[in-house]
Design a protein around this motif. Structure first.
Motif, PDB file in Angstrom:
ATOM      1  N   UNK A 185       0.760  -1.262  -0.037  1.00  9.83           N
ATOM      2  CA  UNK A 185      -0.116   0.081   0.107  1.00  9.83           C
ATOM      3  C   UNK A 185       0.713   1.043   0.064  1.00  9.83           C
ATOM      4  N   UNK A 186       1.659   1.437   0.763  1.00 10.63           N
ATOM      5  CA  UNK A 186       2.743   2.472   1.025  1.00 10.63           C
ATOM      6  C   UNK A 186       3.485   2.816  -0.385  1.00 10.63           C
ATOM      7  N   UNK A 187       4.004   1.476  -0.977  1.00  7.74           N
ATOM      8  CA  UNK A 187       4.715   1.520  -2.286  1.00  7.74           C
ATOM      9  C   UNK A 187       3.790   2.070  -3.318  1.00  7.74           C
ATOM     10  N   UNK A 188       2.528   1.605  -3.303  1.00  6.12           N
ATOM     11  CA  UNK A 188       1.650   2.298  -4.504  1.00  6.12           C
ATOM     12  C   UNK A 188       1.204   3.621  -4.303  1.00  6.12           C
ATOM     13  N   UNK A 189       1.211   4.170  -3.054  1.00  8.99           N
ATOM     14  CA  UNK A 189       0.953   5.432  -2.880  1.00  8.99           C
ATOM     15  C   UNK A 189       2.233   6.323  -3.144  1.00  8.99           C
ATOM     16  N   UNK A 190       3.513   5.694  -2.842  1.00  5.97           N
ATOM     17  CA  UNK A 190       4.765   6.720  -3.305  1.00  5.97           C
ATOM     18  C   UNK A 190       4.729   6.520  -4.923  1.00  5.97           C
TER      19      UNK A 190
END
Length: 154
Positions: free
Chosen positions: A140-145
């Motif tokens: 999720x954090x990678x997708x947001x980044x």
């Protein structure tokens, strides 16, 4: 080698399921072509199982259970919204390209689900729920980044 769980699915006081699971395990443990393990859901301390009355009466007293139910609804709304917006974007394309791109969309959606299921199995074997949650949060954090970087916000 095949690994099989013998699930004890009852948490009630005086339950007989644990004794039955032990009996089945004792019979199967001598097999050389598979490994067996007793999985007792009582060991996982699920909030649903901590309620003083049966879930059938819908009298929930624990905040954690309400939050878990709300999270399921929010996740479903998010997934449905994502799918709807993806399909809308495809339907706005030129009519001659719609069919091919729709097929690609569905195929990639299936492959992503299969990869996610495989990853969940690997993470479960590596570290159980904490590893699955950490991996999900990481994706999720990678997708947001990636989204922030693609829009120049980072």
């Amino acid at each position: 080698m095949l690994k099989t769980g013998i699930i004890v699915g009852s948490t009630r006081p005086g339950r007989k399921a644990a004794a039955v699971a032990e009996w089945v395990y004792d019979i199967l443990k001598s097999r050389k072509d598979a490994e067996f393990e007793i999985v007792d859901i009582e060991d996982y301390k699920l909030p649903l199982l901590d309620e003083p009355v049966s879930p059938r009466v819908h009298q929930y007293t624990l905040l954690s259970l309400g939050l878990m139910g709300s999270s399921v609804v929010l996740l479903d709304v998010g997934v449905t919204g994502d799918q709807t917006l993806g399909r809308r974007a495809i339907n706005l394309l030129q009519p001659e390209a719609r069919g091919r791109i729709n097929g690609l969309f569905v195929g990639l959606f299936f492959l992503g689900g299969a990869a996610g299921a495989a990853m969940a199995g690997i993470m479960w074997a590596s570290g159980g729920w904490p590893m699955i949650c950490a991996t999900g949060a990481g994706f999720g954090i990678a997708a947001l980044a990636v989204d922030c970087l693609s829009q120049g916000l980072a």
